[in-house]
Structure formats: structure tokens, C-alpha cells
Write a protein that holds these residues in place. Structure first.
Motif, PDB file in Angstrom:
ATOM      1  N   ASP A 154      -1.947   3.456  -0.148  1.00  0.00           N
ATOM      2  CA  ASP A 154      -0.833   3.908  -0.986  1.00  0.00           C
ATOM      3  C   ASP A 154      -1.304   4.473  -2.321  1.00  0.00           C
ATOM      4  OD1 ASP A 154       0.969   3.205   0.968  1.00  0.00           O
ATOM      5  OD2 ASP A 154       1.550   1.302   0.030  1.00  0.00           O
ATOM      6  N   HIS A 155      -2.464   4.056  -2.766  1.00  0.00           N
ATOM      7  CA  HIS A 155      -2.992   4.541  -4.038  1.00  0.00           C
ATOM      8  C   HIS A 155      -4.090   5.586  -3.860  1.00  0.00           C
ATOM      9  CE1 HIS A 155      -0.702   1.954  -6.753  1.00  0.00           C
ATOM     10  NE2 HIS A 155      -0.722   1.079  -5.774  1.00  0.00           N
ATOM     11  N   ARG A 215       6.344  -3.385  -5.280  1.00  0.00           N
ATOM     12  CA  ARG A 215       6.636  -1.974  -5.542  1.00  0.00           C
ATOM     13  C   ARG A 215       7.966  -1.813  -6.263  1.00  0.00           C
ATOM     14  NH1 ARG A 215       4.914   1.830  -0.556  1.00  0.00           N
ATOM     15  NH2 ARG A 215       4.876   3.323  -2.272  1.00  0.00           N
ATOM     16  N   ARG A 238      -3.378  -1.348   3.129  1.00  0.00           N
ATOM     17  CA  ARG A 238      -2.187  -0.563   2.824  1.00  0.00           C
ATOM     18  C   ARG A 238      -2.084  -0.277   1.326  1.00  0.00           C
ATOM     19  NH1 ARG A 238       0.037  -3.913   6.943  1.00  0.00           N
ATOM     20  NH2 ARG A 238       0.814  -5.407   5.395  1.00  0.00           N
TER      21      ARG A 238
END
Length: 256
Positions: free
Chosen positions: A42-43, A239, A38
Motif C-alpha cells: 500500500d505504501h 487507515r 500488504r
């Protein structure tokens, strides 16, 4: 990618000793994979077509990751502890090597490797920086908290566990870190208790790693669910800019 012998590749370790007889992966390992997948997603790192897995061991992590990558993606598993049998690729698109690869990768994984290396600063500077191009995504993970160092670490040949600042300082010459966090907050008190008991009454021997998982489906589901929730909470905290304690520290960034 081509392969050549490189300086300091003799420093590169891997936990091949952790391989157990059971074919079932430990829920910790499964949820660790899901958490880091994940992070990579996400990056924007899952478009990679040339992956380098440093200290890859049996290659399970990058083999699992292949399903999330483009169909023509290739992976170089680099591990100086491979014997001749280990060099046989486990799947199409995989290359296994004992020698330091050349550059040309567009994703680099360094998961639970740096703690094995006596001079990890030199390894980062002399072995990892030269093969990581500017802008290439990198994911690094290490075991957390020096106070939790114990017989388990010694059995696996670890030189250290990491505080968050030490990890970030060590990778700073190599990558620009854009996010960092910790994994598995719920396991910290369990590990701390185990280390405290060990110091009060040292064991005669230490188990080598997590090995296989031999428990039934009910316990597997419960443990996996708890760790999955734990990992998601830890990621949300990271985050938000407030990383929680965890059994592992991780950092994601790009080559300088």
C-alpha cells in the motif's frame, strides 16, 4: 551492499531461540507476514531492489517477501547472533552478515528488534539512522503494551513492550511516520489472561517464542482464518485513523 563492522552492532538481537523443530510456520507468523506485506504494498515499497532485514533471524520473512519484489532484488539479513553456519545464504540474492551493513538500501525492515535492545534510542540514532537514506521506506514493529510484559518476554530477552506513543517517539528522529497501527486485537485478551495467570502462579520456566506449529490442517485453517480477518480489521481501523489495540504495534514511514 558492502558490509563493515559498525558501532553498537553488538546491541542487535534476534529471536533465533524461537526456531522450533517443526518446519511448519505458526499461523500467527504467516498472517503477520501477510499483514505487513500488504502495508508495504500500500505504501509502494515492493519495488525495492535492495532490502535490509535488521535482526533477520532465519530470514523467513524477507525470503517470503522476495516473491513480491522485482526478480533482481537482493536482501541483506543482518543479525549479530548468526554463527558461521547461519552465514550461508538460504537462497540466491541473499547476504547474511553479523556486521552492520553500509547504506544503499531502498527498503529497511526492523521487525520485533527494538524491544531486545537496552538502549534502543542509541541504537536508532547511532546504528539505524546512518544507514537509512532520506526517503527510504522503513517498516518497524514491536510487541505492544507494557502491562503485558511477562515470562515470555523475559525468556526472549526483551527489555520492554511498547505503548504506541513510545514507539512513535523512539523512531521520530529516524523516520517520518506516515501510518501506524496494531496487529491482532483478538490475541490481546488471551495474552492478558496468560499474564494474569502467570502472576498468580509463576511458571517454573517459559517457552521460547512461538516455535513450530504441529497441529493439523483443520485447526491451522481455522486459526489462520481468524487471524487474517483480525489483521484486515485492524488495518482498516488504522487507515481510518482509529488504530485498535493489538498484540503488536507497527509504523511505516521513510528515512529523514
Amino acid at each position: 551492499s558492502g558490509v563493515r563492522a559498525g558501532a553498537n552492532c553488538s546491541l542487535l538481537p534476534v529471536d533465533l531461540t524461537e526456531r522450533g523443530a517443526s518446519a511448519t510456520r505458526h499461523p500467527w507468523e504467516v498472517q503477520r507476514f501477510e499483514a505487513y506485506r500488504r502495508v508495504l504494498d500500500d505504501h509502494g515499497a515492493l519495488g525495492a531492489r535492495r532490502v535490509l532485514d535488521v535482526g533477520a533471524g532465519d530470514g523467513w520473512f524477507s525470503d517470503m517477501l522476495a516473491a513480491a519484489l522485482p526478480g533482481d532484488a537482493t536482501t541483506v539479513c543482518w543479525d549479530v547472533n548468526y554463527d558461521d553456519n547461519d552465514l550461508e545464504p538460504a537462497r540466491p540474492g541473499q547476504l547474511r552478515t553479523r556486521d552492520r551493513p553500509d547504506g544503499g538500501h531502498d527498503l529497511v525492515l526492523v521487525l520485533d528488534v527494538l524491544e531486545h535492545i537496552a538502549d534502543a534510542d542509541a541504537f536508532v540514532d547511532e546504528s539505524l539512522r546512518p544507514i537509512t537514506a532520506t526517503g527510504v521506506p522503513v517498516l518497524v514493529a514491536v510487541p505492544a503494551y507494557p502491562a503485558l510484559f511477562g515470562a515470555h518476554d523475559r525468556a526472549l530477552g526483551h527489555h520492554r513492550r511498547y505503548g504506541r506513543r513510545r514507539l512513535l517517539d523512539q523512531v521520530a528522529p529516524w523516520i517520518d511516520v506516515v501510518e501506524h497501527g496494531s496487529l491482532f486485537t483478538s490475541l490481546v485478551p488471551i495474552r492478558a489472561a496468560a499474564v494474569a495467570i502467570e502472576r498468580a502462579r509463576p511458571p517454573e520456566s517459559a517457552a521460547h517464542g512461538i516455535g513450530g506449529w504441529t497441529h493439523g490442517p483443520a485447526l491451522t485453517t481455522v486459526v489462520g482464518t481468524v487471524l487474517a480477518v483480525d489483521a484486515r480489521i485492524g488495518r482498516a481501523a488504522a487507515r481510518a485513523g482509529h488504530p485498535l489495540p493489538g498484540l503488536s504495534h507497527w509504523a511505516v514511514g521513510s528515512g529523514r
